[in-house]
Design an enzyme around this catalytic site. Structure first.
Site, short mmCIF file in Angstrom:
data_model
loop_
_atom_site.label_atom_id
_atom_site.label_comp_id
_atom_site.label_asym_id
_atom_site.label_seq_id
_atom_site.Cartn_x
_atom_site.Cartn_y
_atom_site.Cartn_z
N GLU A 62 9.30 14.92 16.72
CA GLU A 62 9.80 14.80 15.35
C GLU A 62 9.10 15.84 14.46
OE1 GLU A 62 10.91 11.19 12.39
OE2 GLU A 62 8.84 11.21 13.10
N CYS A 95 13.42 10.00 8.78
CA CYS A 95 13.28 9.58 10.17
C CYS A 95 14.62 9.52 10.89
CB CYS A 95 12.58 8.23 10.25
SG CYS A 95 13.38 6.92 9.30
N GLY A 149 6.37 4.49 9.20
CA GLY A 149 5.60 5.72 9.25
C GLY A 149 5.66 6.34 10.62
N SER A 150 4.65 7.10 10.95
CA SER A 150 4.65 7.85 12.20
C SER A 150 4.48 6.93 13.40
CB SER A 150 3.52 8.88 12.19
OG SER A 150 2.26 8.25 12.32
N THR A 151 4.96 7.40 14.54
CA THR A 151 4.81 6.63 15.77
C THR A 151 3.35 6.48 16.15
OG1 THR A 151 7.00 7.29 16.54
CG2 THR A 151 5.43 6.58 18.22
N LYS A 170 0.86 -1.19 0.00
CA LYS A 170 0.00 0.00 0.00
C LYS A 170 0.89 1.24 0.00
CE LYS A 170 -1.77 2.62 3.10
NZ LYS A 170 -1.71 3.93 2.39
N GLU A 214 8.76 0.35 11.87
CA GLU A 214 9.88 1.30 11.79
C GLU A 214 9.25 2.68 11.85
OE1 GLU A 214 12.12 4.05 11.08
OE2 GLU A 214 11.83 3.51 8.98
N ALA A 249 0.70 6.29 14.14
CA ALA A 249 0.12 5.24 13.30
C ALA A 249 0.68 3.88 13.68
CB ALA A 249 0.37 5.55 11.83
N GLY A 250 1.95 3.84 14.03
CA GLY A 250 2.56 2.57 14.43
C GLY A 250 1.93 1.99 15.68
#
Length: 478
Positions: free
Chosen positions: A382, A284, A228-230, A176, A250, A232-233
């Site tokens: 970030e 990142c 991606g972002s923390t 995706k 990651e 979303a993670g």
């Protein structure tokens, strides 16, 4: 770049289930440069079904690893021939300076394909160990169907950290891409088709967050590989944990570059400019906290300021450009919000600030903050833009304390005339990667990933291949 009206599923180009489209907008001109279909949950269902069929009944997982590696090597040859096109496409869709695209956005994914093709040719799939009652075979088998969810900042690089080892392992994959950067994945799909990879082994559906969450939650997916972002993670990790689904995350970073007193600043600045400002600061691993001793603080601030002033801001397609636009208007606004927060908290913008460089395009002024402390938002969160914060330290122990005083732990560096001493510093900073007089550049042969809120699991290296394999122990009597 022509408009696209199909999705790549089950080895062919199929009409999307819905009528929605994704407009790809140039960050430089703010004009629409292409349109592609917006994938829906129904498209994800079809892609997962194709990947499931290819894994459960197709030839790919049943080939030897060496045979799959040979196919990946064939894909690498096709990829090499289209590097220039890939670099130009990524620059057009997300604003990466063309020199960075030619240096990293296209060549590094090629390097990963070549690395895993070579590793797969010799990787031990089975080994025999002595057991309590006789020999035991330890066998490594593919984990299954993989959902690879990638961001917009280095799209092909992140795809390959997942796709290359997954293919060699024998997995099937649903990719995706981010809606900001779907175009480069179409080029990849064409190469996958030409390489002769069996139908359903790789499926590509660009989509937004809702379809992405549907993919993560899908019962037909065995593993999720996300970059991606923390925030979303955390959501993806929660979904995978609830379903006992394997995942690799990651996530973000807020890395510190420690400048020791013996550092030769003029020599260091060339390398530090890449470590801090690569890809317009949208990386990142960017070393956005620069730690300088109080005795050399003013000198370091001025050296960093001069380095940033020397970066040409402009059209990302121009080879002379060092810093291009950010990917989207929302990203520009977000970065400007952090610049405003830094000023409000008392930091001094010695370069840049809130004045936009141009009237058109999603540009921000590259900014260097001095007189900052590690508890400010610009030092804690970030930013993902060309904003650097120079923070003073008392001694080496204090520098290490500040470097470790972060929710993140992805990368870091130390700059010194004594590389051996730099390695000693590296051992005391809690991150997944580190560089001495350089930024760790994500070598395909070495594991990459973070600790704390930077995620868990590792990509690249043999460890990156093992992340797509399950171990099976086979014991027998007689």
């Amino acid at each position: 770049m022509p408009h696209r009206d199909r999705l790549f599923i089950a080895g062919g180009w199929v009409a999307p289930a819905g009528t929605g489209t994704i407009e790809v907008i140039s960050p430089h001109t703010e004009e629409v440069v292409a349109r592609v279909p917006e994938g829906t949950a129904a498209d994800m269902d079809r892609a997962v079904a194709a990947a499931r069929e290819a894994f459960d009944r197709g030839p790919w997982p049943r080939m030897s690893m060496a045979e799959r590696a040979a196919v990946v090597a064939r894909l690498a040859g096709l990829y090499e021939a289209r590097q220039g096109e890939i670099a130009e496409t990524i620059t057009m869709e997300m604003g990466s300076p063309i020199t960075f695209s030619q240096l990293a956005q296209a060549p590094q994914p090629l390097g990963m394909l070549r690395y895993y093709a070579g590793l797969g040719a010799t990787f031990p799939v089975e080994e025999e160990r002595p057991g309590m009652f006789g020999p035991v075979i330890v066998r490594r088998e593919p984990v299954g169907v993989v959902a690879a969810i990638v961001p917009w900042n280095v799209p092909q690089f992140v795809i390959m950290t997942k796709l290359a080892p997954a293919l060699v392992a024998g997995c099937t994959v649903v990719i995706k891409p981010a809606p900001e950067t779907p175009l480069d994945s179409y080029l990849l799909a064409e190469m996958i088709e030409e390489a002769g990879i069996p139908a359903g082994v790789v499926n590509i559906v660009a989509a937004g967050r809702e379809a992405g969450e549907h993919l993560v939650s899908h019962p037909g997916v065995d593993k999720v590989a996300f970059t991606g972002s923390t925030a979303a993670g955390r959501r993806i990790g929660a979904i995978c944990g609830e379903r006992l689904k394997r995942c690799t995350l990651e996530l973000g970073g807020k890395s510190a570059a420690i400048v020791l007193d013996d550092c030769d600043l003029p020599s260091a600045m060339g390398f530090l400019s890449l470590a801090t400002l690569m890809n317009n600061g949208q990386a990142c691993v960017a070393q956005t906290r620069i730690l300088a001793s109080r005795s050399r603080y003013d000198e370091v601030v001025e050296a960093v300021a001069e380095m940033v002033r020397g970066q040409r801001v402009g059209d990302p397609a121009d080879p002379a450009t060092g810093i291009g636009p950010l990917v989207a208007a929302r990203q520009r606004d977000r970065v400007e919000g952090y610049v405003r927060a830094g000023i409000d908290e008392g930091a001094k913008a010695v370069v840049g600030g809130l004045d936009r460089p141009f009237g058109r395009g999603w540009y921000v002024a590259p900014t260097v903050f001095a007189d900052a402390t590690n508890d400010m938002r610009i030092a804690r969160e970030e930013i993902f833009g060309p904003v650097l914060t120079v923070i003073p330290y008392v001694d080496e122990a204090d520098a290490i304390r500040i470097a470790n005083d972060s929710d993140y732990g992805l990368s870091g560096s130390v700059w010194t005339a004594d590389p051996d001493h730099g390695v000693e510093i590296a051992r005391r900073v809690r991150t997944g990667t580190y560089g001495v007089n350089m930024m760790n550049t994500m070598d395909p042969n070495t594991p990459f990933g973070g600790v704390k809120s930077s995620g868990f699991g590792r990509e690249l290296g043999p460890e990156g291949l093992e992340a797509y394999l399950e171990c099976k122990s086979i014991a027998r009597l007689g």
